[in-house]
Motif scaffolding. Sequence first.
Motif: not given
Length: 602
Positions: A148-155, A245-252, A254-266
């Motif tokens: 998931i991290v690799r896909r986000f960073l590649d995108a 920088i904070r905005d971008m990796f906060e989004q990363m 959120r996506e990691v936790f949602k896609q990996a374990i279906d947790i919404d970090l807000g």
Amino acid sequence: MRTHYCGDVSLQHLEQTITVCGWVQRRRDHGGVIFIDLRDITGLVQVVCNPDNLELFNLAETIRNEFCLQVTAVVKNRPEGTVNTNLSTGEIELIATELKILNPSVALPFMLDEDNLSETTRLTHRVLDLRRPIMQRNLRLRHKVTMIVRRFLDANKFIDIETPMLTKSTPEGARDYLVPSRVHDGYFFALPQSPQLFKQLLMVSGFDRYYQITKCFRDEDLRADRQPEFTQIDIETSFMDEQQIRDMFEQMMREVFKQAIDIDLGEQFPIMTFADAMYKYGSDKPDLRVNLEFTELTHIMKDVDFKVFSNPANMTDGRVVALRVPKGGEISRGDIDMYTQYVSIYGAKGLAWIKVNDKDAGRDGLQSPIVKNLHDEAIKSLLELTQAQNGDLIFFGADKAKVVNASIGALRLKIGHSEFGKSSGLFTGGWKPLWVVDFPMFEYDDENKRWSAMHHPFTSPKDEHIELLTSNPGRCLAKAYDMVLNGWEMGGGSVRIHRKDVQTTVFNALNINEEEAAVKFGFLLDALQYGAPPHGGLAFGLDRMITLMTGAESIRDVIAFPKTQRAQCLLTQAPSLVDEKQLRELHIKLRNNLQINVDTEI
């Protein structure tokens, strides 16, 4: 060798002949019919061996747990009343037509479904430990997260670039692991504590956005969330400020936790300054699930007779705080004694306390051996400031601020995570992320009487604080930020210094002279002269992230082959002695008699 994975067989394969491979979870003999639960990476499937195929049946009788098998079979519906709804393959079974033992197994040192295995047993037999379902799930989740991290960073146009593992020893806050050079007598490489300098050089080289999921090495004392070698998601980018920088990796995240374990970090992580975090919680990584905060009492304890409070209150670096525990009057004296012993681990010399029986009665409504040493105004102020209620218990910390923050901060977590804390509403479950920002550039090293970098010496000061580098380093704040989740530092970083003059000024504040800077960091200082772009980044601890996601007790449970708290690998028995010939080649002579001659021993 196989046509299907065990866990993938389903009703859609009915009447098909398939081949599966795996390990025997268990063998059951039910009145002349042998059932084998066969396991692979995807799950479990039931294999049936009937006595009408005598050769196959006789072979099945010899099978034991953890034998490695190849089975060819016909997929059938399970008989009525035998469906297992707990299994994804619970509606079908495989009627074996061919059976092959690929490799037998000796008796295991422990059963794979055994509970309460000691960590020593697990790490010594790590190969078998990794077969257990919980370890399989942990490492598969780890893989999923990295993808998931690799896909986000590649995108987002980041490219994966490897940096050296054999590099120069540079001070980054922990001891280096050194590697002697065979070619250059007396010289050493160091294993990298992080790719910090190389990723900055990549920004100067114009690569714009870099990442790497890489090993880092630190020779430091270990604990549950540390390893001598650990994995870092290392990221750097040019032409982005701290907020971007904070905005971008906060989004990363959120996506990691949602896609990996279906947790919404807000939608947006709270932001807290370092100063507020230390003031309220005594920690730069506060666990916001614990609903307890410090109350500052330093200013009201300066003139009390109780020297335990007044002495720290009048020290330059002293602090006095209270920790009010609602309904804490229910805590037993035995537990209070246990907490007193606990805070001593963090340097506290004791743990003063007051039980509030009747707050309206003032001094007479309080129960504690220290009340007689506090004057009425101090008692009135502390009850007002803490907003104490009847039935509460108030703990106190009084010492150097560093000791108070560490000890009462640890006590806050200990009480909040206890059964009492959870039953009393002092602990809120779920996921509590936040950013901690505005870290000090420096912290004072009392032992060496000098300033040291709080993060690392390449962190940029806030623009308006650059002049403080020379006039008042202690007040200088950095463009640094940490992402915290449930009391764990998930990742941290900063905007870097991209100008040589500013970097030189920071080195001067750290008492690193021009000659020392040239020896240790000359290659970076030279690079900054060639139009280095503004750049910054951060690094996430992958091991910690997966530990949080899985609820594991230690990062060792999410690493395939970890080290113990004594930095040993029980599986391979590393570190180990080497023979004298190897030492001679590396120009090393040991001070004791640990050398061995392998050829002689063999």
